[in-house]
Design an enzyme around this catalytic site. Structure first.
Site, PDB file in Angstrom:
ATOM      1  CE  LYS A  86      -2.348  -5.426   1.241  1.00 52.48           C
ATOM      2  NZ  LYS A  86      -3.151  -4.454   0.481  1.00 52.48           N
ATOM      3  NE  ARG A 139       8.171  -4.839  -2.371  1.00 48.32           N
ATOM      4  CZ  ARG A 139       8.957  -5.799  -2.897  1.00 48.32           C
ATOM      5  NH1 ARG A 139       9.585  -5.578  -4.027  1.00 48.32           N
ATOM      6  NH2 ARG A 139       9.095  -6.957  -2.293  1.00 48.32           N
ATOM      7  NE  ARG A 156       8.898 -10.559  -7.239  1.00 49.20           N
ATOM      8  CZ  ARG A 156       7.782 -10.154  -6.634  1.00 49.20           C
ATOM      9  NH1 ARG A 156       6.680 -10.823  -6.794  1.00 49.20           N
ATOM     10  NH2 ARG A 156       7.785  -9.091  -5.874  1.00 49.20           N
ATOM     11  NE  ARG A 177       8.454 -13.246  -2.710  1.00 48.28           N
ATOM     12  CZ  ARG A 177       7.755 -12.325  -2.063  1.00 48.28           C
ATOM     13  NH1 ARG A 177       6.726 -12.660  -1.342  1.00 48.28           N
ATOM     14  NH2 ARG A 177       8.117 -11.056  -2.129  1.00 48.28           N
ATOM     15  NE  ARG A 218      -1.725   1.249  -1.858  1.00 47.63           N
ATOM     16  CZ  ARG A 218      -1.562   0.708  -3.054  1.00 47.63           C
ATOM     17  NH1 ARG A 218      -1.347   1.456  -4.109  1.00 47.63           N
ATOM     18  NH2 ARG A 218      -1.606  -0.610  -3.194  1.00 47.63           N
TER      19      ARG A 218
END
Ligand SMILES: [Zn+2]
Length: 213
Positions: A13, A171, A160, A127, A88
């Site tokens: 995004k 999430r 992470r 990642r 949201r």
């Protein structure tokens, strides 16, 4: 051009937002950024917001709505704006509609970057971030020359803590649960522009621009 940008965490995004605001010369309004800036400056708003965030709670609608209302009446929003991170929920969406109606304005489009859960998980768990300089890599899509070592500074590459399969799944589920009704809400109004977020950054941007013509 008055736009809302929706998409699950990890959909890219931020990258699209930067390109869109540059192209249409409109401000990028991220409620998350505004809240963080206010918390950093220690404003009244920041103090209020921090109380909720410290408890792990969502900042209440009326507070977020008042921030957005204040922001979109700014001079730099005459050509429009790109809202990111707000609304949201359907409640927030309705509140935004009320504010815009009062200003005799309306939204032009709601861009929804759609990415399958499996793709988001693969992106997140691969990642790697350099402990030293913060450079980011991906073990599959953007690997470092030497495994686990930063190309730029030779620092150690780490994953992470919240990039595990379980937390990413969580999430995304939270996002879907919260946002699905909002997407339906905008769908009924004929505002949704669905974009396939598994494509390249350039391809996604071209698709958005074409649809906004
Ligand atoms: Zn590095």
């Amino acid at each position: 051009m008055r736009l809302v940008l929706l998409g699950p965490p990890g959909a890219g995004k931020g990258t699209q937002a930067s390109a869109i605001v540059k192209k249409y010369n409109i401000p990028h309004i991220s409620t998350g950024d505004i809240l963080r800036a206010n918390i950093k400056k220690g404003t009244e708003l920041g103090k209020k917001a921090k109380e909720y965030m410290d408890k792990g709670l969502l900042v209440p609608d009326d507070l977020v709505v008042s921030i957005v209302k204040d922001r979109i009446t700014g001079d730099d929003c005459k050509n429009g704006f790109l809202l990111d991170g707000f609304p949201r929920t359907v409640n927030q969406g309705e509140a935004l509609d009320r504010e815009l109606t009062q200003m005799s304005l309306k939204l032009d489009r709601v861009i929804n970057i759609d990415v399958e859960k499996e793709v988001l998980i693969e992106r997140a768990i691969g990642r790697r971030i350099c402990k030293n300089c913060g450079a980011t890599y991906h073990i599959k899509f953007n690997p470092s020359k030497e495994e686990g070592v930063c190309d730029i500074c030779k620092g150690e590459l780490l994953q992470r803590n919240d990039d595990t399969k379980e937390t990413v799944e969580k999430r995304i589920e939270v996002y879907i649960k919260q946002t699905k009704p909002l997407i339906d809400y905008y769908m009924e109004k004929g505002l949704i522009l669905n974009v396939d977020g598994s494509k390249s950054i350039d391809a996604i941007f071209k698709e958005i621009v074409k649809a906004l013509q």
